[in-house]
Write an enzyme that holds these catalytic residues in place. Structure first.
Site, PDB file in Angstrom:
ATOM      1  CG  ASP A  59      -1.622   0.667   0.881  1.00 42.62           C
ATOM      2  OD1 ASP A  59      -3.002   0.453   0.219  1.00 42.62           O
ATOM      3  OD2 ASP A  59      -2.102   2.227   1.534  1.00 42.62           O
ATOM      4  CG  ASN A  67      -4.310  10.916  -5.526  1.00 41.83           C
ATOM      5  OD1 ASN A  67      -3.987  11.563  -6.948  1.00 41.83           O
ATOM      6  ND2 ASN A  67      -4.861  10.379  -5.267  1.00 41.83           N
ATOM      7  CG  HIS A  72      -6.892  12.678  -8.698  1.00 39.38           C
ATOM      8  ND1 HIS A  72      -7.278  12.193  -7.953  1.00 39.38           N
ATOM      9  CD2 HIS A  72      -7.662  14.353  -7.928  1.00 39.38           C
ATOM     10  CE1 HIS A  72      -7.945  12.816  -6.793  1.00 39.38           C
ATOM     11  NE2 HIS A  72      -8.509  13.616  -7.528  1.00 39.38           N
ATOM     12  CG  ASP A  76      -4.519   9.113 -12.653  1.00 37.58           C
ATOM     13  OD1 ASP A  76      -4.666   8.625 -11.253  1.00 37.58           O
ATOM     14  OD2 ASP A  76      -4.282   9.177 -13.604  1.00 37.58           O
ATOM     15  CD  GLU A 102      -4.341   3.910  -1.121  1.00 37.65           C
ATOM     16  OE1 GLU A 102      -4.291   4.405  -0.132  1.00 37.65           O
ATOM     17  OE2 GLU A 102      -5.608   4.898  -2.479  1.00 37.65           O
TER      18      GLU A 102
END
Length: 192
Positions: A59, A67, A72, A76, A102
């Protein structure tokens, strides 16, 4: 020539459909459904004998902050970057998947717990050390917490394996993140 061209087109379409059905479109990692299929299949060797395998739950730390602070599109890109880093530490026969958001998982067939811990630490260290920046060159902090477990002969339930790895992952989160923890069927999770 026309027949072979048509066959080639059919093959390409089938391959494209397989990719769409089995991979995460953002990262190119396997998707959750395909990962669970592989885990179920790898839980037993041919002939019904128990397999040796390990599972990593990974994680990305503080991903919401990435973010929120960087946008974002940078988030990404961080997911894609991490996927490349993690896959570089895995063997061809290992499976790497994005389970959602994530959260990722790796399935390491033929791998005992101690060897899986070495792989997990390499992924953790590589992620923390690799460096990552947004499109303006601003450094973006990127680290990963990892829970590791194996599939013992006395517990062949794939979802139980994922739950153990997830409990180990939760311990890393409670203990400051950017860590590796292990869990076994007979002991509670512990930091490594």
């Amino acid at each position: 020539f026309i027949a072979s061209s048509a066959a080639s087109d059919v093959y390409k379409r089938q391959e494209r459909l397989w990719i769409l059905a089995n991979t995460d479109p953002l990262t190119g990692a396997l998707n959750r459904r395909r990962f669970l299929e592989l885990l179920e299949g790898d839980a037993r060797k041919p002939g019904g004998k128990p397999a040796t395998l390990a599972v990593l739950m990974l994680d990305l730390d503080y991903f919401k902050m990435i973010n929120d602070r960087f946008g974002h599109s940078t988030g990404d890109e961080a997911l894609r970057h991490f996927t490349e880093l993690a896959k570089a530490e895995l063997r061809d026969r290992d499976h790497f998947a994005r389970l959602g958001g994530e959260e990722f998982a790796a399935l390491l067939p033929g791998t005992k717990l101690e060897a899986a811990l070495v792989v997990a630490e390499r992924i953790r260290a590589r992620t923390a050390d690799a460096g990552f920046a947004d499109e303006n060159g601003v450094p973006v902090p990127l680290s990963v917490s990892i829970g590791v477990t194996d599939l013992p002969a006395n517990d062949r339930r794939p979802l139980a394996v994922l739950n153990r790895a997830d409990k180990a992952l939760y311990l890393t989160k409670k203990s400051g993140r950017n860590r590796v923890a292990k869990a076994t069927i007979d002991r509670p999770p512990e930091l490594v």
